[in-house]
Design an enzyme around this catalytic site. Sequence first.
Site, PDB file in Angstrom:
ATOM      1  N   ALA A  84     -66.084  55.761  78.184  1.00  0.00           N
ATOM      2  CA  ALA A  84     -66.164  57.033  77.469  1.00  0.00           C
ATOM      3  C   ALA A  84     -67.025  56.841  76.226  1.00  0.00           C
ATOM      4  O   ALA A  84     -67.430  55.720  75.894  1.00  0.00           O
ATOM      5  CB  ALA A  84     -64.777  57.532  77.081  1.00  0.00           C
ATOM      6  N   LYS A  85     -67.299  57.937  75.515  1.00  0.00           N
ATOM      7  CA  LYS A  85     -68.035  57.848  74.255  1.00  0.00           C
ATOM      8  C   LYS A  85     -67.799  59.115  73.453  1.00  0.00           C
ATOM      9  O   LYS A  85     -67.673  60.208  74.008  1.00  0.00           O
ATOM     10  CB  LYS A  85     -69.539  57.694  74.507  1.00  0.00           C
ATOM     11  CG  LYS A  85     -70.281  57.030  73.352  1.00  0.00           C
ATOM     12  CD  LYS A  85     -69.980  55.543  73.290  1.00  0.00           C
ATOM     13  CE  LYS A  85     -70.777  54.856  72.201  1.00  0.00           C
ATOM     14  NZ  LYS A  85     -70.552  53.401  72.228  1.00  0.00           N
ATOM     15  N   GLY A  86     -67.752  58.948  72.135  1.00  0.00           N
ATOM     16  CA  GLY A  86     -67.705  60.078  71.226  1.00  0.00           C
ATOM     17  C   GLY A  86     -68.966  60.113  70.397  1.00  0.00           C
ATOM     18  O   GLY A  86     -69.530  59.072  70.060  1.00  0.00           O
TER      19      GLY A  86
END
Length: 402
Positions: A84-86
């Site tokens: 995932a990534k923000g």
Amino acid sequence: MLNPGTSADPAVTPANHRCEPYLRLHWTDSHTDAVGYLVVHNLRGGLATGGTRMRAGCTLREVEDLARGMANKTATFDLPIGGAKGGIDFDPKDPRAVEVLERFCEAMRPWLDTHWVTAEDLGVPQHLIDQVFEKLDLDQSYHAAIRRSADPAATLARVRGGLNAAVDGGFLLGDVIGGFGVAHACLAAAVQWGQAPADTTAAIQGVGTMGGAAAYYLSEAGMKITAVADAAGTLYCPAGLDIPALLELRDGYGEIDRSRLPAGIEQMPRGDIVSADVDIFVPAAISYAITPDNSFDIRARVVVEAANAATTPEAEAMLAARGIPVLPDFVANAGAVAWAWWLLLGEVDDVPGTSFDRLRTTMHNKVAQMLSAWTDEGITPREIGHRWADDPAPLTGPVVIP
């Protein structure tokens, strides 16, 4: 205890580097013009991992690419977690940046509490995101995994002990382990050529957490670093830069104070770092730093991606046509995420030597396989990495975090 992957778990989907993300979330700040994104590329055991970055101009596509890269990292290193990534489109130097980060994390709290294990990234140092988590009563940014452990208090203590373990140079283990891995990706390339570190040269674009640590450990190994670049420009010395001295001059944003530079250093435009006449070029700053427009300027024998998504696909194809391989980010800079999960799983602790030895061995092994395939069969390192990522170790039962 973590639940094993099931048929409903997107992690079991083959070819993670090609499939669509599992989830995209878009956030708009109520107090500023900031916008933010969470992209979960896949879940594995109900979890996904990836840092949170902040920079002006951050886009959803960028975060999608980074989340895909995280899925590749976790699969390539046989970690029991998805990617995932923000990302937040906002200037991290703005005095309101911390409050923006707090509101973003509050908005993402349902995912941070149960599914998303995040950490530092561009513009967001680890100590800052941990401060935000403490303010939100989530303890630490690995919270979603820690809360599932058999003994959350003991796991939290182990994580904090590892992150804050002191290492040579006045650094903390959690701050340098990723750059240590990048350094050994570079050193493994030199080994593959049969070349001693002292006879090898490198240029590093970016001297923040990742690039600075990579520069430090390459210098410690005896490699000559002739050029480094930050946002203010390129610093060049053909005899080799005094890396520890330059790192002492950095501010909190990874920029070097030009007013205190040692003698004998030439100051050049920032973009000149790409054309440095060296054996190894390490882009360790921004995504998409190497494009079709500047790829022909590269003179290095190999590119080692310390920054996520540092090379566009078109530029990488152009480099391959010129005989220049690119060691992809999801291997070269994956030391930080691999180590974090080794720490969570209790496979390493707060003794730096144990972590360094394991990461050194793992990185040299993977880079040797990649460059052998490139030399012997003409298969790019990225393709080899994708083969590994497409065939992750199966989750045959619950993953236990002690």
